[in-house]
Every structure is written in C-alpha cells, then in structure tokens.
Design a protein around this motif. Sequence first.
Motif, mmCIF file in Angstrom:
data_model
loop_
_atom_site.group_PDB
_atom_site.id
_atom_site.type_symbol
_atom_site.label_atom_id
_atom_site.label_comp_id
_atom_site.label_asym_id
_atom_site.label_seq_id
_atom_site.Cartn_x
_atom_site.Cartn_y
_atom_site.Cartn_z
ATOM 1 N N TYR A 700 -13.456 13.138 -3.929
ATOM 2 C CA TYR A 700 -12.623 14.261 -4.361
ATOM 3 C C TYR A 700 -11.186 13.763 -4.337
ATOM 4 O O TYR A 700 -10.850 12.773 -3.682
ATOM 5 C CB TYR A 700 -12.804 15.505 -3.479
ATOM 6 N N GLY A 701 -10.342 14.443 -5.076
ATOM 7 C CA GLY A 701 -8.956 13.994 -5.179
ATOM 8 C C GLY A 701 -8.823 12.864 -6.185
ATOM 9 O O GLY A 701 -9.721 12.580 -6.977
ATOM 10 N N SER A 702 -7.681 12.182 -6.154
ATOM 11 C CA SER A 702 -7.403 11.126 -7.130
ATOM 12 C C SER A 702 -7.804 9.766 -6.578
ATOM 13 O O SER A 702 -8.039 9.587 -5.379
ATOM 14 C CB SER A 702 -5.912 11.134 -7.479
ATOM 15 N N LEU A 703 -7.864 8.784 -7.461
ATOM 16 C CA LEU A 703 -8.209 7.427 -7.066
ATOM 17 C C LEU A 703 -7.049 6.774 -6.322
ATOM 18 O O LEU A 703 -5.881 7.048 -6.605
ATOM 19 C CB LEU A 703 -8.535 6.589 -8.307
ATOM 20 N N PRO A 704 -7.339 5.895 -5.360
ATOM 21 C CA PRO A 704 -6.259 5.199 -4.654
ATOM 22 C C PRO A 704 -5.644 4.121 -5.547
ATOM 23 O O PRO A 704 -6.238 3.706 -6.550
ATOM 24 C CB PRO A 704 -6.986 4.578 -3.456
ATOM 25 N N GLU A 705 -4.466 3.678 -5.192
ATOM 26 C CA GLU A 705 -3.823 2.611 -5.936
ATOM 27 C C GLU A 705 -4.464 1.272 -5.594
ATOM 28 O O GLU A 705 -4.882 1.022 -4.456
ATOM 29 C CB GLU A 705 -2.333 2.561 -5.602
ATOM 30 N N ALA A 706 -4.528 0.380 -6.596
ATOM 31 C CA ALA A 706 -5.157 -0.917 -6.401
ATOM 32 C C ALA A 706 -4.442 -1.724 -5.315
ATOM 33 O O ALA A 706 -5.088 -2.452 -4.544
ATOM 34 C CB ALA A 706 -5.184 -1.685 -7.720
ATOM 35 N N ASP A 707 -3.120 -1.607 -5.233
ATOM 36 C CA ASP A 707 -2.381 -2.370 -4.220
ATOM 37 C C ASP A 707 -2.772 -1.957 -2.810
ATOM 38 O O ASP A 707 -2.864 -2.787 -1.901
ATOM 39 C CB ASP A 707 -0.870 -2.174 -4.419
ATOM 40 N N ARG A 708 -3.006 -0.660 -2.602
ATOM 41 C CA ARG A 708 -3.421 -0.196 -1.274
ATOM 42 C C ARG A 708 -4.810 -0.717 -0.934
ATOM 43 O O ARG A 708 -5.078 -1.115 0.204
ATOM 44 C CB ARG A 708 -3.403 1.320 -1.219
ATOM 45 N N LEU A 709 -5.695 -0.726 -1.929
ATOM 46 C CA LEU A 709 -7.035 -1.254 -1.688
ATOM 47 C C LEU A 709 -6.966 -2.732 -1.315
ATOM 48 O O LEU A 709 -7.629 -3.189 -0.378
ATOM 49 C CB LEU A 709 -7.906 -1.072 -2.937
ATOM 50 N N ARG A 710 -6.144 -3.487 -2.053
ATOM 51 C CA ARG A 710 -6.038 -4.923 -1.772
ATOM 52 C C ARG A 710 -5.456 -5.159 -0.379
ATOM 53 O O ARG A 710 -5.948 -6.011 0.374
ATOM 54 C CB ARG A 710 -5.166 -5.604 -2.830
ATOM 55 N N ALA A 711 -4.428 -4.407 -0.010
ATOM 56 C CA ALA A 711 -3.810 -4.600 1.303
ATOM 57 C C ALA A 711 -4.809 -4.325 2.421
ATOM 58 O O ALA A 711 -4.889 -5.079 3.408
ATOM 59 C CB ALA A 711 -2.588 -3.692 1.438
ATOM 60 N N ASP A 712 -5.587 -3.259 2.278
ATOM 61 C CA ASP A 712 -6.577 -2.956 3.311
ATOM 62 C C ASP A 712 -7.700 -3.984 3.328
ATOM 63 O O ASP A 712 -8.256 -4.293 4.397
ATOM 64 C CB ASP A 712 -7.152 -1.554 3.090
#
Length: 829
Positions: A700-712
């Motif tokens: 639910y909600g919007s997709l996360p940013e790719a940069d945040r995914l990469r950092a995590d």
Amino acid sequence: MTESAEDTAGGATAPPPSAPEGGYPAARLRLLQDDTPTGPDRRAALARLTDDWLAALLTGAAGTAGVRGTALVAVGGYGRGELSPRSDLDLLLLHDGRAATADLAALADRLWYPVWDLGLDLDHSVRTPSEARKAAREDLKVQLGLLDARHLAGDPELTAAVRTAAYAGWRESAPKRLPELHELCQERAARQGELQYLLEPDLKEARGGLRDATALRAIAASWLADAPRGGLEAARSRLLDTRDALHLTTGRATDRLALQEQDQVAGALGMLDADALLRQTYEAARTISYAADVTWREVGRVLRARSVKPTLRGLLPGRTAAKGERSPLAEGVVELDGEAVLARTARPERDPVLVLRAAAAAAQAGLPLATHAIRRCAAAAATAPLPVPWPAEAREQLVTLLGAGAHTVPVWEALEAEGVIGRLLPDWERVRCRPQRNAVHTWTVDRHLVETAVRAAALTRRVHRPDLLLAAALLHDIGKGWPGDHAVAGETIARDVASRLGFDSSDTAVIATLVRHHLLLIETATRRDLDDPETVAAVAEAVGSPGTLELLHALTEADALATGPAAWSSWRDGLVTDLVARVADRLAGEPAADPRETEGPTAEQERLAIEAARTGGPVLSLHARPESAPQAAEDGTAAAREPVGVELLIAVPDQAGVLPAAAGVLALHRLTVRAADLRALDPVGEGPVLLLSWRVAAEYGSLPEADRLRADLVRALDGSLDVPARLAERERAYARRSRAVLAPPPRVTVATGSSRTATVIEVRAQDAHGLLHRIGRALEASGVWVRSAHVSTLGANAVDTVYVTRDDGTLLSEGEAADLAKALEEALR
C-alpha cells in the motif's frame, strides 16, 4: 413471529372441537377459497375478519360476565397482522385487576372456547398491565411478543399502557437483552440449519426464515441498530406467501416445505416448478440472512462502544484494532472497528480493481467486508467497470480471495448480496440459488462452487499452479442449469469465463479441461478396471499432461469434500490415488531442462551486471513495465503468467547472503514480490555477478525510491542493517492485523529428475512478509550454492523453485537433498 409465541396462561385445556356456528367460519372459508386477493392482501383481510369476530366475542362475553376494565390484545404474528390460513392466534386478555377471579375465568372461557371450537390453535394469557410488564422483564420471549401488541377490543388505554411500557422496557434493557436474543438465534440456526440450502426448509425456524426477520424488527425497535432495508420486506413477504400456499395445499399448520408438497405449492403460487419455488425461497432467505449478519455486527459495535463487555461473546470478531484506529490491509483498504473498509483516500471510480482487492484483503485478514464499502465500489463499477479481459491484478485478487479458505464464504456472500458477483461474472446468475435435488449434496450449486474453492485452498501445496486449481474449483459445475451434460456445457462456459478473467490461451485450455473432466477420475476409479491398460490410456489421453493430472487430482478431492460427508472416503481416496499414479507413470517423459540454461540476459540486465562487476557494489534499476507475455512453466505444462507490477533489477557481485539480504530489504519497504528470478552471470570475465530480476508491487502507498533501496541493501550486505531483527520488530507491531487465514502448512519437495545440472527444490507456502528472506537464510545456512531461483506468487500462494548445487557445482545426494528440504520446511513453519 417473535422468537417464540407469547407464553400461555389461564390454565384452560381445549375441549374437543364442536361444529362451529355463526358468520365468521363461513366468511373465513370464503376468503381462503377466493383466489383474487394476493398473499399480503389476503393475510390483512383475514386479520381484519378475525379482529371483528374477536371484538364481538369480547363485547358479548364482557356483558354476560359483567366484567369491566378489560382489553383484548393481539400479539406475535397476529399482532403484526400476518395471519396465514392455519396460523395460531396469539391473544392477551388484559384487565385492570378489579374483577373477581371467577368472573375473569368465565370471561376467558367465553373467548377461548369459540376459537377452539373452530379447530384453531391458540396461545393465550390473562394478565394485568403490571403482570405483563413483570413477565416481560423475566422472559425475553414475552417481551418480544409485546413489541407487536395490537389493540382489538375493550379499553384501548390498557393496551396503550402495556405497549408503551413494552417499548420503553425493551429500549432500556436492549444492551443486556440483545446478546441473549442473538444467542437464541444462533441456537435455533444450529438446530434447524440454513434455510437457503435446505431441500426441505422450515420457513419459520431455519436461519434466514421468518423468526430472523422478526428478530430484525426487534433490533430496530431498540434504536441501537437497524437492518439494511433493500429487499428485506419483499423477502419476508415472499416467505409468508409461500407459507400461505403451504397451509392451503396441505390443510395443516406447518412451516416445513416438504419435497412431496413443493410442486403443489409452486403451482398455487403460479410458478413453473418446484425448482423455481426453491430458488425464490432461497433468494428470500439469503436477503434476510445477510441483513441479519450486517445488523448483528452493528449491534456488536454499538455494545462494544458502550463497554458492555461480559455479554458480547459471539457478537464481535475475535481480533480487532483499537476502537477508531485505522490499520492498513491493502492499497485503499484498512481495518476499522473489526471490518475491512475503504481508506479515506480510496477512489473506487478510478480503481475498478478495488472491490476485489478489498474482498481479498478482508478474507485474508478474517474480517467482514463493510457493506458501505461494497456499495460504494458497486456504484463506481456502474460507470467504470473492469475492462475485459481483466487486468492481471484483478485476476490475482480473485485468486487471493478464493484461496482464503473458510473466510472466503462470508465475504463472497456479501458481494453476492450486493450484486457484485453477478456483475463481475455474468454466468454466475445461472447457478445462483440453484437447488441440487440429491441427498448427497449439502449446498446449492453456487455455494457448492465456493465450498469447493475453500476445500481446494487447503490443497494448494500439492500443485504447481494453485491459481488454476482455484479457478477451476469455482467453475467446475458452472454448466448446471443448462441443457445436457453439465460438464460439457461447463467446458464452454469456463473457457469464456477464464478468457474474461484474463487467463492466457494455455491457462484457459487447462481450466476448460479440468471443468470438462472434473468427474473423470472418481467415475473411472470407482467404475472401471484399473488393471486394464485401456482404462489408464483413456484417462491419460483426456488429461494430456502431468501438470493437468496433478490439478485434476486435487480438484476431484476438493469437489467431493465440498459435496458432503457421503461423497468422499478413504476407500475412494485410495482408488483415485492409485489411478492417478498409474496415469502419471504413463505420462512421464524426459525431465524438463532448466529454461534459464538456454535463455540469455536482456540488454538491460547485462548492462547492470557489467556495471556491478566494475564498481564492486550493488546496482539497481526500478521502473514500470507493462505486463509481459507468458513465461514457460518449468513442469512443461501450463504457462505461468508474470504478474503485473514494477520491474526491479539488482546486480551484485557474488557474495554470501545476497538473496536473503535483498528479499529482506524489499519486505522492510513493504514491497510484495509477485515474481522473481536469480541467476549468476560473468559478463566481463572477472568473476560472477548475481542478477536478481524482481516483479514487485507496493503493499500500500507509493513505491520507495531506488536510492533508498540501494542504500539499505548495502547496509544489509555489510551487516550494519540487522534485517531479521527489523522484520521481527515489524511483525510484532502489526501482529494484531496478521492474517487470520488458517493456511495449509508449507510443503518443500525435491523435484527428482527435473534438471541434469542441479538439484531442484520446490517450495510451496502461504505468501507472507519476509517469506523469501526466510527461504534465503535457510539456504545460506545449509551451505548450498543457489545457481538460480524462480519465484511466483499466485494469489496468496507462493510457488518457488530453487536450483542448488554443492560448492563444487555437483548435484546434492538424495540424502542431502532430503535434509535441505526438511530444513527449509522447518524454517517456514
């Protein structure tokens, strides 16, 4: 009628009937023989005629006995003016307490004996207003009867005083008495069954019958809640009309619609046949049952708000969020006060899949779907219907709804009651409320189809394509009601419906085959010689492939279990299993090769792999992508469509823990994995790169940013992000809204002979947050090398296949593979 008739008092015993005299019997007979009045008109006319007769009796008897200060009151069904031809009379003789006991007894005799002389049943009592109020306080059934009190003759002030006190007492005591009434309704339903499914229903006592309709009137009179009014009065009137016809055709005061009397009753009502009568009766019962369900839920919410805790058992769901708190369930769907409702930001007019998403989320969470949510979605669908064929998400949500097990039933019934199912699946109307005149069958055709899906949901671990199993379960008897063999007719209808739902041509063909041959295994196993090679050959030719055989085996069992207790046994199970094994041996061929061995990377995948190899760190690409063509299924049978979603590509230099780290990061960001592939590449000859290709969607909600995914992901790989701890923390935070579905246990098997170059492990489990993360951690802990992995989420079921080897690239031994399967299964429990 009320929960039971007004209690009797007065102590008199009815004498043997004598020949009636006077004008009332003749006028009553003429009225009942007259075909002109309709059901409601005739009931009203009979009540008026009876009113006049009883009023005259009281006037004459009071004068003869010399008694003043009395009133004759109709209660119960007679008080509502609902006199069927053989209805009993519920009467209360009120008096002001000044008359002598002997005079009152003489007056009562002059009232009751003429009724008995006509052969009519009578429930009677003699009380002062204070005695009536005391009896109501002590006995719920008396209190309910007084809510329908209607003045017939005598002093109207006595009647008005009792009626006013009855309503005031009911409203004051309702918070304590309504749970008692609910318990009575439940006990009666347990004894009498559900009217909408019974071949010989009791029109009054069964769930969804006239008693429940009266209980709804009592709830409305409490001012605490009110029933949905759409069609409710018409449904009650239809049941009363049917009871009238039953009384006239049998000449008896009966409420049970026996099989041998249904054709006569149907003819008396001007219907085509007994099936038409039962379908109309079932429709009416469903309307009342649905209204009762909705109303009792509302009563529960009101009583909970008033903190009436000890008496709420059975009225409220066992797991709810805090009062007034909204807890997300899916995109556009939240839990509120024990129901699944639409989120404030939901826009059903722009989101035609929302009704299915809400239904699936409600069923998976074990919650009722709020009536206003269904109606809002239904209204929006009138102007913005689902496109045909359905988009992939709509199909996935339907499969998720069907796979929720027993929780599917109340959600499906709510959708049916509000007309949603008929709009989504027009062919459903043909089987809706259709009776099955076979003692083996427990349910009507439509409910049997839903029950088969419920049973199939428990068997999804046995098949590669649970979505096709659930769809076939819902459609296998869709041909009933059409001329000829229902399996033949059903094949054509199922093909059309499957195409409408958006299944591709290969999947549609499998569903049509399953519907056409859903009786093949059970009939062959119980009626043919299994040692005859021609028997096995005929079944193999009809089924066509091992994958379809696997699905047909599960469908056969689900169909039998949903039919009734007499349709399945260990003996039948053994015969069918033996037949399936023989057919499977005949269909067995060469093991399927890993399709990834011959399928190269796309240009985008190769670019990311080269960049990851050169930079030495993870590289991500996140972008929308239209639904692609079907991909080949690894069992060599039906194609498995890639679910709709957003494509996420991750390339990482090969190292330990990539799969669990990446899967865990996605789970932390509330991304649902709809499909995934993992493979190793060596794009520049400097060492392998792991390429993960995901199809994801935001829970639910919007997709996360790719940069945040990469950092995590970087933090998860270097150990600075404790993914297991974070997932456990999140799971605890959302524990109160965890899935209520009692899913089948996970099943992990070794697909022996499926690949020449790797050991193939198949995992089938309920989709859940962090599922792929747990699988990855278990694989890492086992010390195997994951050469490739292929993940599919079909509705609420995850079907994952991993190709593993030892560190040196050799296949696992039989014992090692079995130990790995056991370790994976334990990790998922």
